[in-house]
Design a protein around this motif. Structure first.
Motif, PDB file in Angstrom:
ATOM      1  N   GLY A   1       0.828  -1.195   0.000  1.00 54.72           N
ATOM      2  CA  GLY A   1       0.000   0.000   0.000  1.00 54.72           C
ATOM      3  C   GLY A   1       0.864   1.247   0.000  1.00 54.72           C
ATOM      4  O   GLY A   1       0.375   2.349   0.165  1.00 54.72           O
TER       5      GLY A   1
ATOM      6  N   ASN B   1       6.168   0.007  -3.786  1.00 54.63           N
ATOM      7  CA  ASN B   1       5.573  -0.543  -5.000  1.00 54.63           C
ATOM      8  C   ASN B   1       6.376  -0.206  -6.241  1.00 54.63           C
ATOM      9  O   ASN B   1       6.580  -1.050  -7.102  1.00 54.63           O
ATOM     10  CB  ASN B   1       4.163  -0.011  -5.175  1.00 54.63           C
TER      11      ASN B   1
ATOM     12  N   LEU C   1       0.229  16.083   0.017  1.00 58.60           N
ATOM     13  CA  LEU C   1      -1.209  15.956  -0.233  1.00 58.60           C
ATOM     14  C   LEU C   1      -1.996  16.330   1.017  1.00 58.60           C
ATOM     15  O   LEU C   1      -3.058  16.950   0.934  1.00 58.60           O
ATOM     16  CB  LEU C   1      -1.547  14.517  -0.648  1.00 58.60           C
TER      17      LEU C   1
ATOM     18  N   LEU D   1      -4.863  19.136   1.147  1.00 57.70           N
ATOM     19  CA  LEU D   1      -6.224  18.899   1.635  1.00 57.70           C
ATOM     20  C   LEU D   1      -6.566  19.882   2.754  1.00 57.70           C
ATOM     21  O   LEU D   1      -7.642  20.480   2.767  1.00 57.70           O
ATOM     22  CB  LEU D   1      -6.353  17.459   2.159  1.00 57.70           C
TER      23      LEU D   1
ATOM     24  N   THR E   1      -0.785  10.291  -8.088  1.00 59.46           N
ATOM     25  CA  THR E   1      -1.863  11.176  -7.674  1.00 59.46           C
ATOM     26  C   THR E   1      -1.549  12.644  -7.960  1.00 59.46           C
ATOM     27  O   THR E   1      -2.450  13.446  -8.170  1.00 59.46           O
ATOM     28  CB  THR E   1      -2.155  10.967  -6.171  1.00 59.46           C
TER      29      THR E   1
ATOM     30  N   PHE F   1      -3.406  14.362 -10.676  1.00 57.66           N
ATOM     31  CA  PHE F   1      -4.859  14.457 -10.655  1.00 57.66           C
ATOM     32  C   PHE F   1      -5.400  15.438  -9.629  1.00 57.66           C
ATOM     33  O   PHE F   1      -6.589  15.691  -9.569  1.00 57.66           O
ATOM     34  CB  PHE F   1      -5.457  13.064 -10.400  1.00 57.66           C
ATOM     35  N   THR F   2      -4.534  15.977  -8.789  1.00 56.12           N
ATOM     36  CA  THR F   2      -5.032  16.910  -7.784  1.00 56.12           C
ATOM     37  C   THR F   2      -5.343  18.248  -8.441  1.00 56.12           C
ATOM     38  O   THR F   2      -5.009  18.489  -9.587  1.00 56.12           O
ATOM     39  CB  THR F   2      -3.986  17.147  -6.677  1.00 56.12           C
ATOM     40  N   ASN F   3      -5.990  19.138  -7.676  1.00 58.41           N
ATOM     41  CA  ASN F   3      -6.306  20.452  -8.177  1.00 58.41           C
ATOM     42  C   ASN F   3      -5.867  21.501  -7.165  1.00 58.41           C
ATOM     43  O   ASN F   3      -6.457  21.584  -6.099  1.00 58.41           O
ATOM     44  CB  ASN F   3      -7.815  20.551  -8.430  1.00 58.41           C
TER      45      ASN F   3
ATOM     46  N   ILE G   1      -2.221  -6.322  -0.328  1.00 58.49           N
ATOM     47  CA  ILE G   1      -2.240  -5.761   1.021  1.00 58.49           C
ATOM     48  C   ILE G   1      -2.964  -6.726   1.957  1.00 58.49           C
ATOM     49  O   ILE G   1      -2.500  -7.021   3.058  1.00 58.49           O
ATOM     50  CB  ILE G   1      -2.934  -4.382   1.028  1.00 58.49           C
TER      51      ILE G   1
ATOM     52  N   PHE H   1      -8.857  12.608  -5.719  1.00 58.00           N
ATOM     53  CA  PHE H   1      -8.035  13.783  -5.990  1.00 58.00           C
ATOM     54  C   PHE H   1      -8.321  14.434  -7.340  1.00 58.00           C
ATOM     55  O   PHE H   1      -7.780  15.472  -7.650  1.00 58.00           O
ATOM     56  CB  PHE H   1      -6.551  13.406  -5.899  1.00 58.00           C
TER      57      PHE H   1
END
Lengths: 340, 340
Positions: free
Chosen positions: A76, A81, A256, A260, A283, A286-288, B85, B286
């Motif tokens: 995770g 990974n 992140l 947030l 990620t 894809f965030t804004n 996981i 996201f």
DNA sequence: TTGTAGGCGTTATCAT
DNA sequence: ATGATAACGCCTACAA
């Protein structure tokens, strides 16, 4: 279980002939060979790894060891990974399986990095971010244990490793940020137990020295690589009388978290605060706004480490091989150009 | 390599006494026991897995097999990672290592799902999305091979499996979407070779039948689970004279592709088009807007499969155990309520 | 070309 | 309480 003897009986030969066929040795009449192959097929005979391993002292697997506590899911975690993708590719090319160590770290207990090898469950080890003890280092060197470390450096002992240039990476990106007009910079640290977290902090300190930045002490924030510690960091900053124009985070997950929290606190990114992460996780895209980050080539690093390891497994020696990978800026919308 | 004999020599006993100490059998004088333990410590003796494996026919590892082609990075795929996981946690609790099979699929060749077990590299297998051949199914059943399949169903053979309720999931979510006022629905398929892709399509067909939806044929789009096929799907839709109000995608990756393409093509999400994914990957949270998706409890599924497997390894029998997990809607901003 | 004997490291059985 | 022997499945060296 089907053994060579079973095959031998069916093919009307001695088991040793079966062994010869299985291992493609010569000295078997074509006729017999085919009879044996047929029997193997029919009985679904497979060589037993344990039997073979006992003889060759090789089992055709390599081990990946990550010293984490029970709470951390290896699969995770982006960092692990990505490394594994690279390792995976090398394993495929070397027709070798990959054993993941499920050994876990407990407080006050030395982590047994070498267990998998001593048990001969694997032919060699990839040790991720490993703090080896003196005795472990000595064992690796004196016993010629095939292993490669990722993400920690060994400059005194002859231990091979692969790492990214964290320190210089933060420094270079910092210089770029300064060129964009930033001087009020905060830094969110990672856990001091991780070598790369230390390197990143050092890179930031290099920056402070070279550019004589006047950074308040409480802008160097403690973090533990989690989203929550990113949120906490921003709350801490907002509690002060002044906030920085940019915060450099020791990983993306914390960045992140900052993002947030900023959204919830009404802090505009990047107008009120620029955010820079470290790792370059998916990620970010894809965030804004999208997250500016620093990318380490984790896949290549994993791949390089595994290839180095395969080389060592084939020809064990205690030579030290080192590879340092440069990091690069991953552009994104969370970094503001303050000039003009 | 340090063997029991080495320890024995140092402790002045026979090697068999060492074995007794290692395995905590009785019948060893406390005095000797301590001498042996000391020697073990000093020499760093570890039991050899091959030697043991030969005797017990167990090696204390389980295998995870994913039949993918060389191009797919297991560790780069959300679906596999989440499962792992869950498997990981079960392995930790059972003090068992996890071997990832690096066997790859080649066209026109039967994939050897059982190799790892036949070779006795592992004690049991978790087979992910596996299309087993008749002969493989027969072998598993007749030879009592400990294995559990994830993501494919076996209703005729007694093979244990874990799956999510894909068909009913798409259907239920579809009903909800209809309640929100949508009737013009498109569906982006996954690869027909995957059982769950078929189930999802079936779920959508159930919906069409029950609600007598009038869906043009070209709104049922081909896809291959990639970002690019999502982009392609939207281009195909836009080429038609009418576009749907919502598109259901067979996975999130394709849904993200649709979203990216929409942004570039000036299609407003969700005002012009609602998008629904499947999987519930992290990235959903996201994006802008956030992606509505359908979540399968992959971690729990992996965990359940592994626990079922450990049970089978301990007590091999050919009983069939089945667990179906419900899916749930993951709310997001990409789905518009058309009512009022 | 084929087979026999011995050993890899471990454990169970049987003896002492 | 301790040890000798055989067995697990496989391979190498030597013999036939």
């Amino acid at each position: 279980m089907v053994t060579q003897s079973d095959v031998a009986r069916r093919a009307q030969v001695s088991f040793i002939t079966v062994s010869r066929v299985v291992n493609n040795k010569g000295n078997v009449k074509e006729d017999t060979r085919e009879r044996v192959l047929k029997a193997i097929e029919e009985l679904k005979y497979y060589p037993n790894t344990c039997g073979r391993g006992l003889h060759y002292n090789k089992v055709n697997s390599i081990g990946v060891v990550m010293a984490t506590t029970k709470e951390v899911n290896i699969h995770g975690t982006y960092y692990y990974n990505e490394l594994m993708i690279g390792i995976e590719q090398a394993c495929i090319n070397n027709a070798c399986d990959m054993l993941i160590s499920m050994l876990k770290q407990y407080p006050g207990q030395e982590f047994d990095y070498l267990k998998l090898y001593y048990e001969r469950k694997v032919d060699g080890l990839i040790l991720v971010s490993s703090k080896l003890s003196k005795s472990q280092v000595k064992d690796i060197v004196t016993r010629n244990i095939p292993c490669v470390v990722i993400g920690e450096r060994f400059d005194k002992a002859k231990i091979s490793y692969v790492d990214s240039d964290n320190r210089n990476g933060i420094f270079t990106v910092g210089e770029y940020v300064i060129q964009l007009g930033h001087r009020k910079m905060a830094f969110l640290k990672g856990m001091g137990s991780h070598g790369h977290a230390v390197d990143r902090l050092n890179g930031f300190n290099d920056l402070i020295h070279k550019y004589q930045l006047n950074i308040p002490k409480h802008w160097i924030l403690d973090g533990n690589f989690s989203v929550e510690s990113g949120r906490q960091a921003l709350r801490t900053l907002l509690a002060g009388d002044e906030i920085p124009t940019v915060i450099l985070c020791s990983n993306d997950t914390m960045a992140l978290g900052v993002l947030l929290e900023a959204k919830e606190a009404g802090v505009r990114v990047p107008d009120d605060l620029s955010i820079i992460g470290f790792d370059g996780v998916d990620t970010c895209r894809f965030t804004n706004p999208t997250l500016t980050s620093i990318r380490q080539p984790l896949i290549e690093m994993g791949n390089a480490a595994a290839n180095m390891l395969f080389h060592k497994v084939k020809q064990p020696d205690n030579s030290q091989e080192i590879r340092i990978f440069p990091v690069e800026l991953l552009p994104g919308g969370s970094l503001k150009d303050l000039r003009g």
